[in-house]
Design a protein around this motif. Structure first.
Motif, PDB file in Angstrom:
ATOM      1  N   ILE A 195       0.870  -1.180   0.000  1.00 30.35           N
ATOM      2  CA  ILE A 195       0.000   0.000   0.000  1.00 30.35           C
ATOM      3  C   ILE A 195       0.901   1.222   0.000  1.00 30.35           C
ATOM      4  CG2 ILE A 195      -1.808   1.240   1.246  1.00 30.35           C
ATOM      5  CD1 ILE A 195      -2.644  -1.439   2.477  1.00 30.35           C
ATOM      6  N   HIS A 196       0.806   2.018  -1.038  1.00 37.87           N
ATOM      7  CA  HIS A 196       1.707   3.156  -1.216  1.00 37.87           C
ATOM      8  C   HIS A 196       0.946   4.476  -1.068  1.00 37.87           C
ATOM      9  CE1 HIS A 196       4.841   0.716  -3.751  1.00 37.87           C
ATOM     10  NE2 HIS A 196       4.592   0.198  -2.558  1.00 37.87           N
ATOM     11  N   VAL A 197       1.374   5.271  -0.103  1.00 35.55           N
ATOM     12  CA  VAL A 197       0.814   6.602   0.118  1.00 35.55           C
ATOM     13  C   VAL A 197       1.943   7.618   0.013  1.00 35.55           C
ATOM     14  CG1 VAL A 197      -0.402   8.119   1.733  1.00 35.55           C
ATOM     15  CG2 VAL A 197      -0.954   5.677   1.656  1.00 35.55           C
ATOM     16  N   TYR A 198       1.694   8.661  -0.737  1.00 36.39           N
ATOM     17  CA  TYR A 198       2.676   9.744  -0.878  1.00 36.39           C
ATOM     18  C   TYR A 198       1.927  11.058  -0.845  1.00 36.39           C
ATOM     19  CZ  TYR A 198       6.224  12.764  -3.044  1.00 36.39           C
ATOM     20  OH  TYR A 198       7.113  13.781  -3.310  1.00 36.39           O
ATOM     21  N   GLN A 199       2.366  11.969   0.048  1.00 29.63           N
ATOM     22  CA  GLN A 199       1.711  13.259   0.259  1.00 29.63           C
ATOM     23  C   GLN A 199       0.204  13.080   0.456  1.00 29.63           C
ATOM     24  OE1 GLN A 199       3.047  15.756  -3.019  1.00 29.63           O
ATOM     25  NE2 GLN A 199       4.928  16.282  -1.927  1.00 29.63           N
ATOM     26  N   ARG A 200      -0.128  12.134   1.326  1.00 34.84           N
ATOM     27  CA  ARG A 200      -1.492  11.841   1.778  1.00 34.84           C
ATOM     28  C   ARG A 200      -2.378  11.174   0.726  1.00 34.84           C
ATOM     29  NH1 ARG A 200      -2.691  14.267   6.675  1.00 34.84           N
ATOM     30  NH2 ARG A 200      -1.283  15.923   7.352  1.00 34.84           N
ATOM     31  N   LYS A 201      -1.864  10.884  -0.441  1.00 31.42           N
ATOM     32  CA  LYS A 201      -2.663  10.298  -1.515  1.00 31.42           C
ATOM     33  C   LYS A 201      -2.325   8.824  -1.687  1.00 31.42           C
ATOM     34  CE  LYS A 201      -3.838  10.804  -6.422  1.00 31.42           C
ATOM     35  NZ  LYS A 201      -3.598  11.587  -7.668  1.00 31.42           N
ATOM     36  N   LEU A 202      -3.365   7.996  -1.827  1.00 31.94           N
ATOM     37  CA  LEU A 202      -3.184   6.566  -2.059  1.00 31.94           C
ATOM     38  C   LEU A 202      -2.905   6.330  -3.541  1.00 31.94           C
ATOM     39  CD1 LEU A 202      -3.378   3.619  -0.989  1.00 31.94           C
ATOM     40  CD2 LEU A 202      -5.819   3.695  -1.593  1.00 31.94           C
ATOM     41  N   TYR A 203      -1.719   5.778  -3.842  1.00 30.21           N
ATOM     42  CA  TYR A 203      -1.331   5.536  -5.225  1.00 30.21           C
ATOM     43  C   TYR A 203      -1.416   4.058  -5.620  1.00 30.21           C
ATOM     44  CZ  TYR A 203       0.374  10.271  -6.019  1.00 30.21           C
ATOM     45  OH  TYR A 203       0.457  11.637  -6.190  1.00 30.21           O
ATOM     46  N   ARG A 204      -1.201   3.169  -4.677  1.00 27.71           N
ATOM     47  CA  ARG A 204      -1.230   1.741  -4.991  1.00 27.71           C
ATOM     48  C   ARG A 204      -1.829   0.986  -3.824  1.00 27.71           C
ATOM     49  NH1 ARG A 204       4.426  -0.923  -6.120  1.00 27.71           N
ATOM     50  NH2 ARG A 204       4.282   0.339  -8.006  1.00 27.71           N
ATOM     51  N   PHE A 205      -2.682   0.025  -4.148  1.00 29.01           N
ATOM     52  CA  PHE A 205      -3.256  -0.801  -3.087  1.00 29.01           C
ATOM     53  C   PHE A 205      -3.050  -2.278  -3.397  1.00 29.01           C
ATOM     54  CE2 PHE A 205      -6.539  -3.444  -1.240  1.00 29.01           C
ATOM     55  CZ  PHE A 205      -6.415  -3.104   0.098  1.00 29.01           C
ATOM     56  N   ASP A 206      -2.318  -2.934  -2.511  1.00 25.46           N
ATOM     57  CA  ASP A 206      -2.148  -4.379  -2.551  1.00 25.46           C
ATOM     58  C   ASP A 206      -1.893  -4.805  -1.112  1.00 25.46           C
ATOM     59  OD1 ASP A 206      -1.207  -6.896  -4.464  1.00 25.46           O
ATOM     60  OD2 ASP A 206      -0.181  -6.811  -2.536  1.00 25.46           O
ATOM     61  N   GLU A 207      -2.679  -5.739  -0.619  1.00 25.21           N
ATOM     62  CA  GLU A 207      -2.657  -6.065   0.800  1.00 25.21           C
ATOM     63  C   GLU A 207      -1.648  -7.122   1.186  1.00 25.21           C
ATOM     64  OE1 GLU A 207      -6.099  -8.584   2.065  1.00 25.21           O
ATOM     65  OE2 GLU A 207      -6.873  -8.105   0.057  1.00 25.21           O
ATOM     66  N   ALA A 208      -0.740  -7.469   0.271  1.00 18.61           N
ATOM     67  CA  ALA A 208       0.139  -8.620   0.486  1.00 18.61           C
ATOM     68  C   ALA A 208       1.280  -8.363   1.460  1.00 18.61           C
ATOM     69  CB  ALA A 208       0.707  -9.089  -0.852  1.00 18.61           C
ATOM     70  N   LEU A 209       1.587  -7.091   1.774  1.00 13.78           N
ATOM     71  CA  LEU A 209       2.753  -6.778   2.598  1.00 13.78           C
ATOM     72  C   LEU A 209       2.363  -6.072   3.890  1.00 13.78           C
ATOM     73  CD1 LEU A 209       5.237  -5.409  -0.104  1.00 13.78           C
ATOM     74  CD2 LEU A 209       5.022  -7.758   0.742  1.00 13.78           C
ATOM     75  N   ASP A 210       3.186  -6.255   4.931  1.00  9.10           N
ATOM     76  CA  ASP A 210       3.094  -5.406   6.120  1.00  9.10           C
ATOM     77  C   ASP A 210       3.384  -3.964   5.696  1.00  9.10           C
ATOM     78  OD1 ASP A 210       2.815  -7.810   7.420  1.00  9.10           O
ATOM     79  OD2 ASP A 210       4.666  -7.662   8.581  1.00  9.10           O
ATOM     80  N   VAL A 211       2.759  -3.007   6.375  1.00  6.01           N
ATOM     81  CA  VAL A 211       2.901  -1.603   5.986  1.00  6.01           C
ATOM     82  C   VAL A 211       3.405  -0.779   7.162  1.00  6.01           C
ATOM     83  CG1 VAL A 211       1.735   0.430   5.033  1.00  6.01           C
ATOM     84  CG2 VAL A 211       0.991  -1.861   4.344  1.00  6.01           C
ATOM     85  N   CYS A 212       4.296   0.155   6.875  1.00  7.78           N
ATOM     86  CA  CYS A 212       4.730   1.159   7.843  1.00  7.78           C
ATOM     87  C   CYS A 212       4.139   2.487   7.403  1.00  7.78           C
ATOM     88  CB  CYS A 212       6.256   1.241   7.886  1.00  7.78           C
ATOM     89  SG  CYS A 212       6.886   2.549   8.971  1.00  7.78           S
ATOM     90  N   TRP A 213       3.199   3.006   8.177  1.00 13.30           N
ATOM     91  CA  TRP A 213       2.565   4.297   7.906  1.00 13.30           C
ATOM     92  C   TRP A 213       3.244   5.357   8.763  1.00 13.30           C
ATOM     93  CZ3 TRP A 213      -1.882   3.438   4.743  1.00 13.30           C
ATOM     94  CH2 TRP A 213      -2.379   2.136   4.740  1.00 13.30           C
ATOM     95  N   VAL A 214       3.468   6.530   8.225  1.00 13.49           N
ATOM     96  CA  VAL A 214       4.043   7.639   8.987  1.00 13.49           C
ATOM     97  C   VAL A 214       2.974   8.726   9.097  1.00 13.49           C
ATOM     98  CG1 VAL A 214       5.872   9.364   9.120  1.00 13.49           C
ATOM     99  CG2 VAL A 214       6.356   7.093   8.173  1.00 13.49           C
ATOM    100  N   ASP A 215       2.603   9.050  10.339  1.00 16.39           N
ATOM    101  CA  ASP A 215       1.493   9.995  10.531  1.00 16.39           C
ATOM    102  C   ASP A 215       1.988  11.417  10.790  1.00 16.39           C
ATOM    103  OD1 ASP A 215       2.284  10.176  13.213  1.00 16.39           O
ATOM    104  OD2 ASP A 215       0.600   9.023  13.989  1.00 16.39           O
ATOM    105  N   GLY A 216       1.042  12.314  10.998  1.00 16.13           N
ATOM    106  CA  GLY A 216       1.361  13.729  11.168  1.00 16.13           C
ATOM    107  C   GLY A 216       2.133  14.049  12.417  1.00 16.13           C
ATOM    108  N   LYS A 217       2.214  13.127  13.366  1.00 15.28           N
ATOM    109  CA  LYS A 217       3.024  13.314  14.570  1.00 15.28           C
ATOM    110  C   LYS A 217       4.418  12.726  14.414  1.00 15.28           C
ATOM    111  CE  LYS A 217       0.033  11.277  17.197  1.00 15.28           C
ATOM    112  NZ  LYS A 217      -0.648  10.703  18.392  1.00 15.28           N
ATOM    113  N   GLY A 218       4.683  12.108  13.241  1.00 10.09           N
ATOM    114  CA  GLY A 218       5.981  11.484  13.023  1.00 10.09           C
ATOM    115  C   GLY A 218       6.080  10.085  13.593  1.00 10.09           C
TER     116      GLY A 218
END
Length: 360
Positions: A195-218
Motif C-alpha cells: 500500500i503506497h501513500v505519498y503526500q497523503r494520496k493513495l497511489y497503490r493498493f495491494d494487501e500482500a505486505l506489512d505496511v509502515c505508515w508515517v502519521d502527522g506526529k511522526g
C-alpha cells in the motif's frame, strides 16, 4: 481640617499600594521614604517583576510545509566527524532541550569502529549521530535521529512525482532535497506490492505486505498484511490516522519492545542470511536506523534493534540497496564496492531535514 484629611487619605493610599498588588516593600526603604519620582519608579519596576514572575522561555518550533521538495540547507558548521566521544557527548549536551528529556541510544560507552569514526550533525531543530559496530566481518551501522517537529521526517521520490520512472543514487537524492540524513526506503518502483501513500494520496493498493505508515506526529504505525483489505478501508485509515506517507516492504520486526518477526514472509528473502536495513522508533520524534553488512536474517536484525531499545521497528529494502547517506557520502559499507561506494540507483529515500531557515 479638610486639607489634612485629604493629605492623610492620599498617604494611606500610597502606602497601601504594595498590599493591594501583593508586593512587599523592601526592608531597607519604604515607598513613604522615597521621593514621589523614586517611589513611582520603584513601583513600576516591582510591578514588571511581578508580571514576569513564573514565566518560562518557550522554545521556537520550526515547521516545514508538507509539499516542500527542497528543505533548508543544513548549516555546514553543524556537522562533525571524530573519534573523540567527548566531542559527540558535547553535541548531545547542547541538544538537551531538543531531546525533551529523552536519552540517546548513543553514549560515551557505546562501542564503535574507529576506522569509520563517528559523524554527527546538530542544530536546534535536529540531532543526528552515525556510528558503526564491528563483530568479526559483520558491520552494523546505526543512525540515531531526533527532530523538533514531525515535518522534518520526509520522503523523497526521484523526479518528485510518484511513478516518474527516474532512478538516482541515494546520496544524490539526499543532496537534491538538502537532507541532513537520508536512508534507502522500499524501492517502490522495483516491486509492485504493498500500500503506497505519498503526500497523503493513495497511489497503490495491494494487501500482500506489512505496511509502515508515517502519521502527522511522526509516529510509525505498523499494520500486518491483509489487515486492510479494500481501497476504501485504506483511504479511511489514511484519513482517520492523519497519514502523510507509507513504506511497503517489511516485515514488521518489533512491536511494543517485542521481536514479532514472522517465521515466513513473502518479501525480501526474510529467512535467508543477507545484508539488512531497518527503521525503528525510540520515542516521540526519535528514531534509529540500521544497516547490516553481513549475512543475517530479519529476525536476527530485529534482535540488534531490540538491544538498542526501539519500541517498534520495520524492515526496509536491504542487500545492495541499503544506504545511509550524509554530506554526499554513503556512510555504511556495502555488500559490493565500486562506483559510488557500491550504491545502487533507486527510486526513493526517506530523510530527515533541518527546519532552520537558511536566512537564520
Amino acid at each position: 481640617m479638610k486639607r489634612r484629611f485629604l493629605f492623610l487619605l492620599l498617604l494611606a493610599l500610597l502606602l497601601s499600594l504594595p498590599l493591594f498588588l501583593h508586593l512587599s516593600p523592601p526592608p531597607e526603604d519604604t515607598l513613604s521614604a522615597l521621593s514621589p519620582a523614586a517611589a513611582t519608579e520603584r513601583f513600576v519596576t516591582r510591578l514588571q517583576s511581578g508580571a514576569l514572575e513564573g514565566l518560562t522561555v518557550v522554545r521556537k518550533i520550526y515547521r516545514l510545509p508538507e509539499d516542500l521538495t527542497v528543505a533548508p540547507r543544513p548549516d555546514p558548521e553543524g556537522y562533525g566527524f571524530t573519534t573523540d566521544v567527548k566531542e559527540v557527548a558535547e553535541a548531545v549536551r547542547l541538544s538537551s532541550e531538543l531531546l525533551e528529556g529523552q536519552s540517546t541510544v548513543w553514549t560515551e560507552d557505546t562501542p564503535f569502529d574507529e576506522e569509520y569514526g563517528i559523524r554527527y550533525y546538530r542544530d536546534e531543530s535536529i540531532l543526528v549521530i552515525v556510528w558503526h559496530e564491528r563483530e568479526g566481518s559483520m558491520v552494523r551501522s546505526f543512525a540515531e535521529v531526533k527532530v523538533a517537529d514531525a515535518s522534518q521526517f520526509r520522503r523523497k521520490l526521484a523526479g518528485d512525482a510518484y511513478g516518474s520512472g527516474s532512478y538516482k543514487f541515494p546520496t544524490e537524492l539526499a543532496e537534491e532535497c538538502n537532507a541532513v540524513l537520508g536512508l534507502s526506503a522500499d524501492f517502490y518502483r522495483f516491486q509492485h506490492y504493498g500500500i503506497h501513500v505519498y503526500q497523503r494520496k493513495l497511489y497503490r493498493f495491494d494487501e500482500a505486505l506489512d505496511v509502515c505508515w508515517v502519521d502527522g506526529k511522526g509516529d510509525l504505525i505498523l499494520t500486518r498484511c491483509h489487515t486492510i483489505t479494500t481501497e476504501e478501508q485504506a483511504r479511511q485509515f489514511i484519513e482517520d490516522n492523519d497519514i502523510l506517507f507509507s513504506l511497503s516492504f517489511g516485515p514488521i520486526m518489533v512491536l511494543d519492545h517485542q521481536n514479532v518477526t514472522p517465521r515466513y514472509y513473502d518479501q525480501g528473502q526474510s529467512t535467508e542470511s543477507l545484508p539488512r536495513t531497518s527503521l525503528g522508533q525510540l520515542g516521540e520524534r526519535h528514531y534509529l536506523a540500521m544497516t547490516v553488512k553481513g549475512s543475517v536474517s530479519v529476525r536476527q536484525a530485529a534482535e540488534y534493534m531490540l538491544e538498542k531499545g526501539v519500541e517498534r521497528c520495520y524492515a526496509l529494502d536491504g542487500g545492495q540497496s541499503g544506504t545511509i547517506a550524509m554530506q554526499g557520502l554513503m556512510l555504511n559499507p556495502s555488500m559490493f564496492g565500486g562506483y559510488h561506494n557500491g550504491q545502487r540507483i533507486q527510486s526513493d529515500i526517506i530523510y530527515f531535514a533541518s527546519a532552520i531557515p537558511e536566512d537564520g
